[in-house]
Design a protein around this motif. Structure first.
Motif, PDB file in Angstrom:
ATOM      1  N   TYR A  73     113.141  45.274 -37.786  1.00  0.00           N
ATOM      2  CA  TYR A  73     113.248  44.941 -39.007  1.00  0.00           C
ATOM      3  C   TYR A  73     112.419  44.540 -39.691  1.00  0.00           C
ATOM      4  O   TYR A  73     111.182  43.139 -38.899  1.00  0.00           O
ATOM      5  N   ALA A  74     111.622  44.516 -41.458  1.00  0.00           N
ATOM      6  CA  ALA A  74     110.881  44.117 -41.165  1.00  0.00           C
ATOM      7  C   ALA A  74     110.842  42.315 -41.922  1.00  0.00           C
ATOM      8  O   ALA A  74     109.433  41.544 -41.968  1.00  0.00           O
ATOM      9  N   PHE A  75     112.385  41.990 -42.183  1.00  0.00           N
ATOM     10  CA  PHE A  75     112.839  40.412 -42.679  1.00  0.00           C
ATOM     11  C   PHE A  75     112.849  39.793 -42.087  1.00  0.00           C
ATOM     12  O   PHE A  75     113.096  38.845 -41.928  1.00  0.00           O
ATOM     13  N   LYS A  76     113.434  40.347 -40.394  1.00  0.00           N
ATOM     14  CA  LYS A  76     114.059  39.470 -39.338  1.00  0.00           C
ATOM     15  C   LYS A  76     113.740  39.573 -38.190  1.00  0.00           C
ATOM     16  O   LYS A  76     113.455  40.905 -38.538  1.00  0.00           O
ATOM     17  N   SER A  77     113.752  39.042 -37.049  1.00  0.00           N
ATOM     18  CA  SER A  77     113.435  39.156 -35.782  1.00  0.00           C
ATOM     19  C   SER A  77     114.493  38.166 -35.090  1.00  0.00           C
ATOM     20  O   SER A  77     114.718  37.109 -35.707  1.00  0.00           O
ATOM     21  N   GLY A  78     114.654  38.777 -33.719  1.00  0.00           N
ATOM     22  CA  GLY A  78     115.366  38.312 -32.237  1.00  0.00           C
ATOM     23  C   GLY A  78     114.139  37.000 -31.632  1.00  0.00           C
ATOM     24  O   GLY A  78     112.589  37.874 -31.625  1.00  0.00           O
ATOM     25  N   ILE A  79     113.802  36.474 -31.368  1.00  0.00           N
ATOM     26  CA  ILE A  79     113.039  35.475 -30.186  1.00  0.00           C
ATOM     27  C   ILE A  79     114.204  34.752 -29.662  1.00  0.00           C
ATOM     28  O   ILE A  79     114.850  34.512 -28.918  1.00  0.00           O
ATOM     29  N   ASN A  80     113.393  35.977 -27.899  1.00  0.00           N
ATOM     30  CA  ASN A  80     113.851  35.472 -26.828  1.00  0.00           C
ATOM     31  C   ASN A  80     112.855  33.640 -26.747  1.00  0.00           C
ATOM     32  O   ASN A  80     111.972  34.009 -26.126  1.00  0.00           O
ATOM     33  N   ILE A  81     113.713  32.793 -26.372  1.00  0.00           N
ATOM     34  CA  ILE A  81     113.737  31.486 -26.105  1.00  0.00           C
ATOM     35  C   ILE A  81     113.549  31.325 -24.477  1.00  0.00           C
ATOM     36  O   ILE A  81     113.118  29.951 -23.819  1.00  0.00           O
ATOM     37  N   MET A  82     114.744  31.849 -23.961  1.00  0.00           N
ATOM     38  CA  MET A  82     114.917  31.587 -22.484  1.00  0.00           C
ATOM     39  C   MET A  82     115.270  33.189 -22.163  1.00  0.00           C
ATOM     40  O   MET A  82     115.277  33.824 -22.660  1.00  0.00           O
ATOM     41  N   GLY A 102     106.197  38.952 -42.980  1.00  0.00           N
ATOM     42  CA  GLY A 102     107.224  38.015 -43.700  1.00  0.00           C
ATOM     43  C   GLY A 102     108.675  38.071 -43.375  1.00  0.00           C
ATOM     44  O   GLY A 102     109.397  38.493 -44.017  1.00  0.00           O
ATOM     45  N   VAL A 103     108.594  37.197 -42.384  1.00  0.00           N
ATOM     46  CA  VAL A 103     110.244  37.405 -41.562  1.00  0.00           C
ATOM     47  C   VAL A 103     110.529  35.985 -42.529  1.00  0.00           C
ATOM     48  O   VAL A 103     110.220  35.414 -42.921  1.00  0.00           O
ATOM     49  N   VAL A 104     111.485  36.649 -42.767  1.00  0.00           N
ATOM     50  CA  VAL A 104     112.654  35.149 -43.350  1.00  0.00           C
ATOM     51  C   VAL A 104     113.674  35.045 -42.005  1.00  0.00           C
ATOM     52  O   VAL A 104     113.966  33.606 -42.872  1.00  0.00           O
ATOM     53  N   GLU A 105     114.458  35.436 -41.711  1.00  0.00           N
ATOM     54  CA  GLU A 105     115.598  35.175 -40.720  1.00  0.00           C
ATOM     55  C   GLU A 105     115.363  35.735 -39.256  1.00  0.00           C
ATOM     56  O   GLU A 105     114.439  36.742 -38.870  1.00  0.00           O
ATOM     57  N   VAL A 106     114.869  34.704 -38.298  1.00  0.00           N
ATOM     58  CA  VAL A 106     114.847  34.419 -37.266  1.00  0.00           C
ATOM     59  C   VAL A 106     116.504  34.285 -35.920  1.00  0.00           C
ATOM     60  O   VAL A 106     116.784  33.396 -36.964  1.00  0.00           O
ATOM     61  N   MET A 107     116.783  34.895 -35.454  1.00  0.00           N
ATOM     62  CA  MET A 107     117.496  34.412 -34.444  1.00  0.00           C
ATOM     63  C   MET A 107     116.949  34.352 -32.997  1.00  0.00           C
ATOM     64  O   MET A 107     116.506  35.134 -32.147  1.00  0.00           O
TER      65      MET A 107
END
Length: 483
Positions: A188-197, A235-240
């Motif tokens: 997705y262009a507007f949201k992305s997952g982020i591995n924090i651990m 352009g990402v506005v939401e992160v998980m």
């Protein structure tokens, strides 16, 4: 760091550097030279397909695999009859393993028709010794196997696979290295997952994850913030924010940082409008985290808080390390501190030793908490976990009876909760064209509920204010304000 200009400056005739990620970029450049030669010989650029078979963390890993393949020069497609196909596997349940074997049978057929095709396997399932042995014996047509600890080495392993002969197998029992700044191809262009651990230290008795993903390892806060800043600029506005237990974030760092403190830093990033995370564990969800959520203008009003069982006796057998009463107190505190919070959960029915009375206790918790939704599962014996060897395995027909009783209450409770929004307006982030009817798009509220309303694909990635007109159980039909 990842761009075509940079890769074109790498001298592929030189020995690859030892430091990461420079070593992997060198191998991406080497793969790119191989792809150019393939294209000259065959008249087309080779195609690659990444098949994600697992959780949201797997999905994020798959985006990294796609990013590396793209930088290596491949055209990325969705068809599994591509020239390079990699299955990113899940092994939470035994039937996930069986699904892979079925997909491999189909892939073998494609490979017989395409002499150039390479098949690769990675992910959690590849961390099991018995699986590797079975693949080597019965699926010898597979070209590359690697696990969860060395995913960052994919470019190097890809080059070995492309230029060598026979099956390449590279499985590590454990690792503590986290390599930053590798490419990723976002879905997705507007949201992305982020591995924090990465990894898990909880060892729930039904779960294989700690054995295949290893012990907890946290990324440095500066690396997480830098990644999110780059995403916001793109352009990402939401992160998980993703982790097996995000509450444990930061405990393994040289300078410990709490998850609540990390959230406060993420909230400062300009351009990020919404912050989600999963999954917290009820045993150590802190008052600090609750207060940060309460006062945040960006953290979504949704918390996924796995219950698993409402019976303290079963929770103890699951090694969950909280009681029914502690869970109820936590849920009550959350709702008092954050009244507009939506709480969802996971529950398992049919765990060894469970009785109809234990299911009644789970139903009682559902009624008291009032979950907005729940993912309810029949217990599936997972070889390699303590629960698989427990006595009193519940017969399938009894487990199914309890499951049906619980599911009925979950659906009734969730529907009742959903109706509270009727007639209100809500800001939704549009995720794309809806499958619920022509001329509709789908948006998601802060509390995670879906809304379908008139619009076109041009609204994707935008925040829209919608009036919630008709509740249909787990979603709404709405209309844009002013239209």
């Amino acid at each position: 760091m990842c761009n075509e200009i940079y890769l074109e400056t790498i001298d592929c005739s030189q020995e690859p550097p030892q430091e990461e990620p420079a070593r992997q970029y060198c191998y991406m450049a080497k793969c790119r030279e191989w792809v150019k030669d393939f294209e000259q010989r065959n008249g087309y650029r080779p195609k690659a397909c990444v098949v994600n078979m697992g959780c949201q963390m797997n999905a994020r890993d798959s985006e990294k695999l796609l990013g590396i393949l793209r930088q290596a020069g491949y055209d990325c497609v969705e068809g599994e009859d591509a020239d390079f196909v990699i299955f990113n596997t899940c092994t939470v349940r035994d039937n996930a393993n069986q699904r892979l074997y079925g997909r491999l049978g189909v892939a073998h057929g494609h490979k017989r028709r395409n002499p150039h095709m390479k098949i690769a396997l990675c992910g959690c399932m590849m961390q099991e010794a018995a699986v590797i042995e079975k693949i080597q014996k019965s699926y010898s047509f597979v070209d590359l196997i690697f696990g969860t600890h060395n995913l960052y080495k994919f470019a190097e392993l890809l080059y070995q696979c492309l230029t060598g002969t026979g099956m390449v197998t590279d499985i590590w029992d454990g690792a503590d290295q986290i390599v930053e700044d590798l490419p990723a191809e976002r879905k997705y262009a507007f949201k992305s997952g982020i591995n924090i651990m990465f990894g898990c230290n909880n060892f729930c008795s039904y779960c294989i994850v700690p054995y295949v993903r290893g012990r907890e390892r946290s990324r440095e806060p500066k690396d997480i913030i830098r990644e999110i800043e780059r995403l916001a600029a793109d352009g990402v506005v939401e992160v998980m924010l993703l982790g097996q237990n995000v509450n444990s974030y930061g405990k393994t760092l040289a300078d410990p940082v709490s998850f609540a403190q990390l959230l406060q830093e993420v909230e400062k990033i300009e351009g990020i409008k919404r912050i989600r995370f999963m999954t917290p564990h009820p045993k150590d969800l802190s008052d600090e985290l609750i207060q940060v959520m309460k006062h945040s203008g960006k953290i979504c009003r949704h918390l996924h808080l796995p219950l698993q069982s409402g019976s303290t006796r079963i929770l103890q057998a699951m090694n969950r390390r909280y009681t029914k009463e502690q869970y109820l107190l936590l849920a009550d505190k959350l709702k008092k501190e954050i009244p507009d919070l939506s709480i969802t959960t996971d529950m398992i029915v049919g765990f060894p030793g469970e009785t109809p009375g234990d299911v009644d206790e789970t139903i009682e918790v559902v009624k008291k908490v009032g979950f907005d939704n729940a993912f309810t599962f029949l217990y599936s014996k997972r070889s390699g976990t303590p629960a698989a060897d427990m006595a009193d395995q519940v017969p399938a027909e009894i487990a199914k009876e309890g499951f049906d009783r619980l599911l009925k209450v979950v659906q009734e409770t969730a529907a009742q909760r959903a109706r509270r929004f009727a007639g209100q307006t809500a800001e939704v982030l549009v995720e794309g064209v809806s499958e619920h009817g022509a001329g509709l798009v789908t948006g998601r509220m802060s509390g995670n509920m879906l809304v379908h309303f008139p619009g076109d694909a041009g609204l994707t990635g935008q925040f829209v204010t919608v009036r919630l007109e008709e509740c249909r159980g787990f979603y709404y039909i709405g209309k844009q304000n002013g239209r």
